[in-house]
Design an enzyme around this catalytic site. Structure first.
Site, PDB file in Angstrom:
ATOM      1  N   HIS A  59      32.589 -48.228  35.839  1.00  0.00           N
ATOM      2  CA  HIS A  59      33.908 -48.521  35.030  1.00  0.00           C
ATOM      3  C   HIS A  59      34.341 -47.452  34.218  1.00  0.00           C
ATOM      4  CE1 HIS A  59      34.918 -52.167  32.201  1.00  0.00           C
ATOM      5  NE2 HIS A  59      35.759 -51.177  32.410  1.00  0.00           N
ATOM      6  N   ARG A  63      43.380 -43.345  33.943  1.00  0.00           N
ATOM      7  CA  ARG A  63      44.938 -43.397  33.790  1.00  0.00           C
ATOM      8  C   ARG A  63      45.801 -42.564  34.601  1.00  0.00           C
ATOM      9  NH1 ARG A  63      43.570 -47.284  29.972  1.00  0.00           N
ATOM     10  NH2 ARG A  63      42.570 -46.647  28.210  1.00  0.00           N
ATOM     11  N   ASP A 289      32.891 -47.528  30.574  1.00  0.00           N
ATOM     12  CA  ASP A 289      34.208 -48.067  30.179  1.00  0.00           C
ATOM     13  C   ASP A 289      34.858 -47.268  29.513  1.00  0.00           C
ATOM     14  OD1 ASP A 289      36.460 -49.955  29.680  1.00  0.00           O
ATOM     15  OD2 ASP A 289      35.624 -50.951  28.191  1.00  0.00           O
TER      16      ASP A 289
HETATM   17  O1  DOR Z   1      39.161 -51.478  24.861  1.00  0.00           O
HETATM   18  C1  DOR Z   1      39.285 -51.720  25.969  1.00  0.00           C
HETATM   19  N1  DOR Z   1      40.306 -50.711  26.574  1.00  0.00           N
HETATM   20  N2  DOR Z   1      38.771 -52.419  26.577  1.00  0.00           N
HETATM   21  C2  DOR Z   1      39.330 -52.691  28.004  1.00  0.00           C
HETATM   22  O2  DOR Z   1      38.671 -53.627  28.749  1.00  0.00           O
HETATM   23  C3  DOR Z   1      40.531 -52.036  28.504  1.00  0.00           C
HETATM   24  C4  DOR Z   1      40.397 -50.722  27.896  1.00  0.00           C
HETATM   25  C5  DOR Z   1      41.585 -49.941  28.160  1.00  0.00           C
HETATM   26  O3  DOR Z   1      41.937 -49.771  29.294  1.00  0.00           O
HETATM   27  O4  DOR Z   1      42.353 -49.277  27.581  1.00  0.00           O
END
Ligand code: DOR
Length: 431
Positions: A59, A63, A289
């Site tokens: 995950h 960008r 993430d």
């Molecule tokens: O806080 C978050 N930012 N949660 C997500 O699921 C997407 C992510 C982002 O892409 O900035």
């Protein structure tokens, strides 16, 4: 460092989890032998170091494109290998959102030209996404699918979700889910952000998803932020991912309006964070993430600042800090950051046995204080500033040293190494 043309890398005196000490002989990107080794073309002494199979992070948001200030494939994957990770899975909430086979091909080409890690790419689920086209073009999974809205991700309706789950079940593919329910309100602080996106809503969104999934599509739940959420998903029914930020940070003991801790799902109270850690054994894997935003974006007032935390470089180092404190075992770190995610991704596991993928990271037995100044993400900040962690000194990908005490070497895996490309296509890939 070992370069193309040199044949054999030997890692000397590796302490293998379980207590055995062995030399690891590596050739053609694979482990050939674990035991006493002959002479290698390159030898690395591992005495006094922790050698871990390198991480696979399912995950990350790399960008790039119009969001280069936040991150590029080069900066994001350098950040990954400096954190002991050699495989990343990129999320499709790019600009534009990745919803067609052409956009996937463009993204693979862009990543291929810059990446320092292996990578897979997920396809987006929206009302008009071409799931079949993307599956055949090689996406790994579909998602993160936003069952609740987030930065750069619109929530999708139940109808779209059900249709997508039916279709993905038909491919025997995987759908990854961002499960949240959001209440309307003026977002003023970290505690209020938690209130607007509560644990109860996360649990309800999971229950709704499981009920809607009559086609029994394979599901992976991203960034579960509470013990209640973990317990809502019966063992074996879907994989359960947890982030380092939900394990290490809460919205307490920091500035209540600290935008650098604004993330979706939100950071929870200290009590909920501790309960989440009490479910450690039920967590399938840790995913970062990694969601970088610039300092300027995070410098806006709380309601305006985007959600997201960079974390790919600090994920395993923070966990190794917990190993240092004897809070968790090295075997746990390997299982949750390397073996299980590699199994879900469908690639050969990194490890110490013959035939294993020769991706490793070598950690010292010393703690370092985290500082954004020494990290490699374009974001340029970290919410873990000042916390203790153990960073790798060297990272090896396909038997090649790609990171060595702050220096980076782009891997060339062509021909004689473990594949012709850094891209890991999904199972639906057809030429
Ligand atoms: O806080 C978050 N930012 N949660 C997500 O699921 C997407 C992510 C982002 O892409 O900035």
């Amino acid at each position: 460092m070992l370069e193309k043309g040199q044949e054999i890398l030997v890692l000397r005196d590796v302490l293998i989890p379980g207590g055995r000490v062995a030399d690891i002989t590596i050739s053609n990107g694979q482990v050939m032998h674990a035991g006493a080794a002959g002479k290698g073309d390159l030898e690395i002494s591992c005495r006094g170091k922790f050698v871990l199979p390198a991480g696979t992070d399912l995950h990350v948001h790399m960008r790039d494109g119009p969001q280069k200030e936040k991150e590029t494939w080069e900066s994001g994957t350098k950040s990954a290998i400096a954190g002991g990770i050699t495989v990343v899975v990129d999320q499709p909430n790019t600009i534009p959102a990745l919803t067609t086979s052409d956009l996937l091909r463009d993204r693979v080409m862009l990543a291929e030209s810059q990446a320092y890690t292996r990578f897979a790419i997920n396809g987006g689920v929206t009302s008009d996404a071409d799931l079949t086209g993307m599956w055949k073009a090689g996406v790994f999974a579909f998602g993160e699918t936003f069952a609740g809205p987030s930065s750069y991700g619109e929530a999708v309706s139940s109808e779209v979700l059900v249709k997508a789950m039916n279709q993905v079940a038909g491919f025997h593919g995987l759908m990854t889910i961002h499960a949240e329910q959001v209440t309307e309100g003026e977002d003023q602080s970290l505690a209020y952000h938690d209130h607007l996106r509560p644990v109860g809503g996360e649990v309800q969104a999971i229950q709704d998803l499981l009920t809607l999934n009559t086609s029994r599509c394979n599901l992976h739940f991203c960034h579960l932020s509470s013990a209640d959420a973990i317990r809502t998903i019966p063992e074996g029914l879907a994989s359960r991912e947890v982030t380092p930020h939900h394990l290490f940070l809460s919205y307490e003991s920091c500035d209540p309006k600290d935008t650098h801790r604004k993330v979706n799902p939100p950071l929870r109270s200290e009590k909920v964070r501790r309960e989440l850690f009490s479910c450690w054994n039920q967590i399938d894997l840790i995913g970062s993430d990694h969601a970088p935003h610039t300092k300027a974006e995070k410098g806006q007032e709380f309601a305006m600042a985007p959600s997201g935390i960079p974390g790919v470089e600090t994920m395993i180092p923070l966990l190794m800090g917990w190993v240092h404190e004897k809070k968790i075992s090295i075997a746990d770190v390997i299982a949750k950051t390397s073996s299980r995610p590699s199994e879900i991704l469908g690639i050969t596991k990194a490890g110490f046995s013959p035939g294993d993928r020769a991706d490793f990271a070598l950690y010292p037995d010393t703690l370092t204080r985290i500082s954004a100044d020494t990290l490699h993400s374009n974001a340029g900040w970290t919410p873990y500033e000042g916390m203790m962690a153990v960073f790798p000194e060297q990272t090896i990908l396909g038997g090649l040293v790609v990171f060595d005490s702050g220096d980076f070497f782009r891997p060339d895996l062509s021909d004689d190494y473990s594949g012709s490309s850094l891209w890991v296509p999904g199972r639906g890939y057809s030429l």
